[in-house]
Design an enzyme around this catalytic site. Structure first.
Site, PDB file in Angstrom:
ATOM      1  NE  ARG A   1       0.158   1.525   3.376  1.00 30.10           N
ATOM      2  CZ  ARG A   1       1.055   2.460   3.580  1.00 30.10           C
ATOM      3  NH1 ARG A   1       2.348   2.136   3.671  1.00 30.10           N
ATOM      4  NH2 ARG A   1       0.748   3.711   3.706  1.00 30.10           N
TER       5      ARG A   1
ATOM      6  CD  GLN B   1      -3.210   2.721   6.851  1.00 35.77           C
ATOM      7  OE1 GLN B   1      -3.787   3.116   7.853  1.00 35.77           O
ATOM      8  NE2 GLN B   1      -3.863   2.433   5.748  1.00 35.77           N
TER       9      GLN B   1
ATOM     10  CG  ASP C   1      -3.323   7.762  -1.602  1.00 34.56           C
ATOM     11  OD1 ASP C   1      -3.115   8.221  -0.467  1.00 34.56           O
ATOM     12  OD2 ASP C   1      -3.057   6.591  -1.938  1.00 34.56           O
TER      13      ASP C   1
ATOM     14  CE  LYS D   1      -5.227   5.479   4.493  1.00 37.27           C
ATOM     15  NZ  LYS D   1      -6.268   4.635   3.827  1.00 37.27           N
TER      16      LYS D   1
HETATM   17  O1  MRU Z   1      -4.597   3.085   2.315  1.00 31.09           O
HETATM   18  P1  MRU Z   1      -3.133   3.327   2.159  1.00 31.09           P
HETATM   19  O2  MRU Z   1      -2.325   2.831   3.315  1.00 31.09           O
HETATM   20  O3  MRU Z   1      -2.617   2.851   0.832  1.00 31.09           O
HETATM   21  O4  MRU Z   1      -2.992   4.920   2.157  1.00 31.09           O
HETATM   22  C1  MRU Z   1      -1.724   5.467   1.997  1.00 31.09           C
HETATM   23  C2  MRU Z   1      -1.684   6.936   2.085  1.00 31.09           C
HETATM   24  O5  MRU Z   1      -2.678   7.601   2.259  1.00 31.09           O
HETATM   25  C3  MRU Z   1      -0.330   7.587   1.867  1.00 31.09           C
HETATM   26  O6  MRU Z   1      -0.207   8.760   2.605  1.00 31.09           O
HETATM   27  C4  MRU Z   1      -0.165   7.925   0.371  1.00 31.09           C
HETATM   28  O7  MRU Z   1      -0.438   6.811  -0.422  1.00 31.09           O
HETATM   29  C5  MRU Z   1       1.187   8.428   0.054  1.00 31.09           C
HETATM   30  S1  MRU Z   1       2.422   7.177   0.212  1.00 31.09           S
HETATM   31  C6  MRU Z   1       3.892   7.859  -0.233  1.00 31.09           C
END
Ligand code: MRU
Length: 354
Positions: free
Chosen positions: A49, A203, A244, A255
């Site tokens: 992820r 996370q 993202d 997130k």
């Molecule tokens: O649901 P996830 O754990 O994939 O979400 C990840 C995030 O929101 C991160 O902050 C984002 O992907 C940037 S990672 C460099």
């Protein structure tokens, strides 16, 4: 071995290995992905992820999904690539790096097929693997560059709040918003990092806590609802988060809970930095309202981490995995090509040269 040498996806001796992030911090285990279903499942269940790491997994995953094709008909092979690309793209909707990486893989294949009449299926397989490698290597370089730009905004001893995990295991290496923290660590900056636990999938607690503690960074874990008090206490000099998908106007999806931190930072006069590789800037998405937001199962809220359910039987839930931070709360966007300031609708386009 330094923590930022731990890769979320490794490809050696024709084996695609994924660090199962759902087992962290307790166990550091790599699982093998042999089929497109393995890769889809690993992305869907967040074994791999973080937007850039999902892009890297998608690149190798597409190669793995077609490498056993036994025929020599290039058109049939191309159809299979398209089919598998669409399938992998359906694993998660918000991080644009997934579709970006898959489109890039398909594009190089089309270009090569057009350029040479003698191009074979074996050539095509080799090309896809090489492109997946390029995506990984470029991401590593881009994170390193983002680290340097990010560090130029920070001073030794600063308190930094982060949300979720945008560290080395969310990217090919170094991370996006944790990259300056690692560089600062090497250069004696002594940052004090506050990590939001990041409910519901933790996370921040499980992954950022693990990465930073293992690297010897001074990290303090807080619950998401404690961001305001640490800001009011004067302990936070900057907020650093990942992204993202950033829309053309600078609205950034990250997130769930990120936008609340941004709004608080504005109230307390604290700079809010979003770290966004160019691959995460999506000029085809006009504003944050156009970003698809992943909805996940309610069990993640009341069941997943507990011995028994922590809500009454049959309760209704709403579990969006991401929220959109309005561009007006973002002090600067840190990319591998430089630091972007408002007006984002003009400056992001300039950065991408489009
Ligand atoms: O649901 P996830 O754990 O994939 O979400 C990840 C995030 O929101 C991160 O902050 C984002 O992907 C940037 S990672 C460099």
């Amino acid at each position: 071995m330094k923590v930022f040498d731990i890769a979320p996806v490794k490809f050696t001796d024709e084996k695609m290995m994924i660090l199962d992030q759902t087992r962290l911090p307790g166990e550091e285990i790599y699982i093998e992905a042999n089929t497109k279903e393995d890769v889809w499942e690993a992305i869907y269940h967040l074994k791999v992820r973080g937007a850039p790491a999902i892009g890297v997994a998608a690149g190798y995953g597409l190669y793995v999904s077609v490498r056993d094709y036994g025929g020599n008909n290039l058109d049939d092979f191309r159809k299979l690539v398209k089919e598998n690309s669409e399938y992998l793209n359906s694993s998660r909707p918000t991080a644009v790096n997934l579709s970006w990486a898959l489109r890039r893989m398909e594009r190089v294949l089309d270009q090569a097929m057009k350029a040479s009449g003698s191009f074979t299926v074996e050539d095509a397989k080799g090309l896809l693997f090489a492109e997946a490698e390029k995506i990984r290597i470029e991401d590593e370089e881009s994170c390193r560059a983002m680290g340097e730009y990010g560090l130029s905004l920070l001073k030794p001893g600063m308190g930094i709040l982060t949300h979720c995990n945008a560290g080395t295991i969310a990217t090919a290496k170094y991370g996006t918003c944790l990259a300056p923290i690692y560089l600062g660590q090497e250069r004696g900056y002594n940052f004090k990092v506050f990590a939001d636990e990041t409910r519901p999938l933790l996370q921040g607690a499980r992954l950022t806590g693990w990465e930073l503690q293992k690297s010897g960074v001074d990290v303090t874990l807080i619950c998401d609802n404690m961001a305001s008090i640490v800001m009011r206490n004067g302990w936070i000099d900057a907020v650093a988060v990942g992204c993202d998908r950033m829309a053309a106007n600078g609205d950034g999806a990250n997130k769930i809970g990120t936008s609340a931190v941004a709004i608080l930072a504005k109230e307390y006069g604290i700079p809010f930095y979003m770290f966004v590789p160019a691959s995460t800037i999506d000029l085809d998405t006009r504003t944050g309202d156009d970003i698809p937001i992943e909805l996940r199962k309610g069990e993640e809220i009341y069941q997943m981490w507990y011995k028994k359910n922590m809500a009454p039987e049959g309760i209704k839930t709403y579990n969006p995995a991401f929220d959109v931070t309005d561009h007006k709360y973002i002090t600067a966007v840190i990319t591998e090509r430089g630091i972007v300031r408002p007006p984002y609708d003009v400056n992001l386009r300039k950065l991408k040269n489009e």
